[in-house]
Design an enzyme around this catalytic site. Structure first.
Site, PDB file in Angstrom:
ATOM      1  N   THR A  64     -14.033  -2.476  -4.201  1.00 54.37           N
ATOM      2  CA  THR A  64     -13.614  -2.589  -2.804  1.00 54.37           C
ATOM      3  C   THR A  64     -12.136  -2.907  -2.725  1.00 54.37           C
ATOM      4  O   THR A  64     -11.642  -3.776  -3.460  1.00 54.37           O
ATOM      5  CB  THR A  64     -14.423  -3.694  -2.102  1.00 54.37           C
ATOM      6  OG1 THR A  64     -15.796  -3.293  -2.019  1.00 54.37           O
ATOM      7  CG2 THR A  64     -13.909  -3.963  -0.703  1.00 54.37           C
ATOM      8  N   SER A  65     -11.408  -2.225  -1.835  1.00 50.90           N
ATOM      9  CA  SER A  65      -9.993  -2.473  -1.580  1.00 50.90           C
ATOM     10  C   SER A  65      -9.192  -2.329  -2.870  1.00 50.90           C
ATOM     11  O   SER A  65      -9.106  -1.241  -3.437  1.00 50.90           O
ATOM     12  CB  SER A  65      -9.815  -3.842  -0.925  1.00 50.90           C
ATOM     13  OG  SER A  65      -8.497  -4.020  -0.456  1.00 50.90           O
ATOM     14  N   SER A  66      -8.612  -3.398  -3.386  1.00 46.63           N
ATOM     15  CA  SER A  66      -7.890  -3.299  -4.647  1.00 46.63           C
ATOM     16  C   SER A  66      -8.812  -2.818  -5.766  1.00 46.63           C
ATOM     17  O   SER A  66      -8.396  -2.050  -6.649  1.00 46.63           O
ATOM     18  CB  SER A  66      -7.288  -4.660  -5.026  1.00 46.63           C
ATOM     19  OG  SER A  66      -6.509  -4.575  -6.189  1.00 46.63           O
TER      20      SER A  66
ATOM     21  N   HIS B  68     -10.877  -2.816   7.653  1.00 43.30           N
ATOM     22  CA  HIS B  68     -10.772  -3.061   6.211  1.00 43.30           C
ATOM     23  C   HIS B  68     -11.609  -4.283   5.841  1.00 43.30           C
ATOM     24  O   HIS B  68     -11.327  -5.388   6.310  1.00 43.30           O
ATOM     25  CB  HIS B  68      -9.306  -3.304   5.838  1.00 43.30           C
ATOM     26  CG  HIS B  68      -9.026  -3.251   4.378  1.00 43.30           C
ATOM     27  ND1 HIS B  68      -8.954  -2.067   3.690  1.00 43.30           N
ATOM     28  CD2 HIS B  68      -8.817  -4.215   3.457  1.00 43.30           C
ATOM     29  CE1 HIS B  68      -8.688  -2.303   2.423  1.00 43.30           C
ATOM     30  NE2 HIS B  68      -8.612  -3.612   2.249  1.00 43.30           N
TER      31      HIS B  68
END
Length: 380
Positions: free
Chosen positions: A138-140, A274
């Site tokens: 997720t994300s990074s 996000h």
């Protein structure tokens, strides 16, 4: 309120007790690890043999422990018999190195090399099936998933990433790229594909298939990155940017799933910021592990990655049957949307139209609402 909190504690305790094992640090020399990425593993009591492996990577500010407790991968591991490795980012902020030349290069260094060597260690020591190694994040962690798909295609069969950016989008001296994050790094499909190919020059094997998720109101990693990912991975697999199928309200209301053949799948979440919440069972389906059970597994004799049995792809009706071809319903990408009268305006890069969209359809001057597909238009 106290009773409600007590109920939450009870549920949390019940969940922990429901697991057959626990998250454990792996304190061994698993290979070159130049940035000191930590390795944690969840190994169920009962395993499928040979055993699939999922690498699960946390978000910025997160930890291996947080991703372990915040997702249902461990519970699914008990059910299906695969192993989950949770790497822990070495930086103080918990973000992954997805920008350095080393991490973007096969065996070049950075965080990705440490993670790749975790995979190699697991294959050599835990009976992991080398043809069924997967990554998600997720994300990074989603960005790192893309890095692993590009720099280590020899190790992974598939990836599923939530709210990330294309491979190489953050490349440079700085750990953060506003240009990429804000959706302003626009490249051709060939340029994006070359970013991936340059990660492992000369690689001629089977590329891992890629599934990515993104929210339409993501203001941390703007949704333009979703469209750039489509350019990148359709180029890698040599397929059209026109979907072979589009499914509305899939896997839930407000989501749309576009498939570009069997190896590229893009899910857009209307009104979601996000990050897009993990859909672990859907990811497991993409990995072809839905039917997996603990115990001995049939031996594959064809070599390489086994045929995909993902029901999310096989259940998609043919384009010529119930799903009309996109080219007959979607206006050209360069056309404009006739906005509905409204006093509100959408900012640069914001969504301004699409099936199910209810926000402002007029862009702030001097930007124009441009159609990307039937589900998404953006102020450009």
């Amino acid at each position: 309120m106290f009773a409600f909190k007590s109920l939450l504690v009870t549920v949390a305790i019940s969940y922990v007790r429901a697991l057959s094992s626990s998250l454990q640090p792996v304190n061994v020399n698993f290979g070159s690890n130049p940035t000191n990425v930590q390795m944690f593993v969840y190994k169920p009591t009962s395993l499928a043999t040979p055993t699939p492996l999922i690498i699960a990577m946390h978000y910025c500010t997160g930890t291996a422990q947080a991703y372990f407790s915040g997702t249902s991968l461990a519970q699914l591991a008990d059910q299906h018999g695969f192993i989950v490795v949770y790497p822990n980012a070495p930086t103080a902020g918990g973000c992954w190195d997805v920008h350095s030349t080393g991490t973007l290069t096969h065996n070049g260094g950075g965080d990705s090399l440490g993670i790749a060597n975790m995979v190699r260690y697991a294959i050599a020591n835990w009976g992991v099936d080398a043809t069924r190694v997967f990554a998600t994040g997720t994300s990074s962690g989603a960005m790192m998933t893309n890095v692993l798909m590009g720099a280590y295609p020899d190790l992974f069969a598939a990836g599923s990433l939530y709210s990330g950016v294309p491979y190489g989008c953050f490349a440079g001296a700085s750990a953060w790229s506003n240009q990429c994050a804000n959706g302003q790094l626009i490249q051709t499909p060939q340029q994006w594909g070359d970013e991936v190919r340059n990660g492992f020059p000369g690689f001629t094997g089977t590329r891992p298939k890629v599934q990515f998720w993104h929210g339409t109101v993501d203001t941390t990693l703007y949704p333009q990155n979703f469209w750039e990912e489509i350019k990148q991975w359709t180029n890698i697999f040599g397929v059209s940017q026109t979907p072979t199928s589009n499914l509305s309200s899939n896997p839930q209301a407000g989501y749309s799933r576009s498939s570009f053949g069997p190896n590229v799948q893009a899910i857009l979440a209307q009104g979601v910021g996000h990050t897009v919440p993990e859909h672990e069972t859907d990811t497991l389906d993409w990995f072809g592990l839905t039917a997996l059970k603990p115990g001995p597994q049939p031996v594959t004799t064809t070599g390489g990655v086994p045929p995909v049995t993902s029901t999310s792809e096989s259940s998609v009706p043919p384009v010529t049957s119930t799903v009309p071809p996109v080219t007959t319903t979607a206006p050209p990408v360069t056309s404009t949307v006739a906005p509905a009268p409204t006093e509100a305006t959408a900012a640069h890069w914001a969504q301004c139209g699409g099936i199910g969209f209810t926000g402002p359809a007029v862009c702030a001057a001097p930007y124009t609402c441009m159609v990307a597909n039937p589900f998404y238009s953006q102020c450009l």
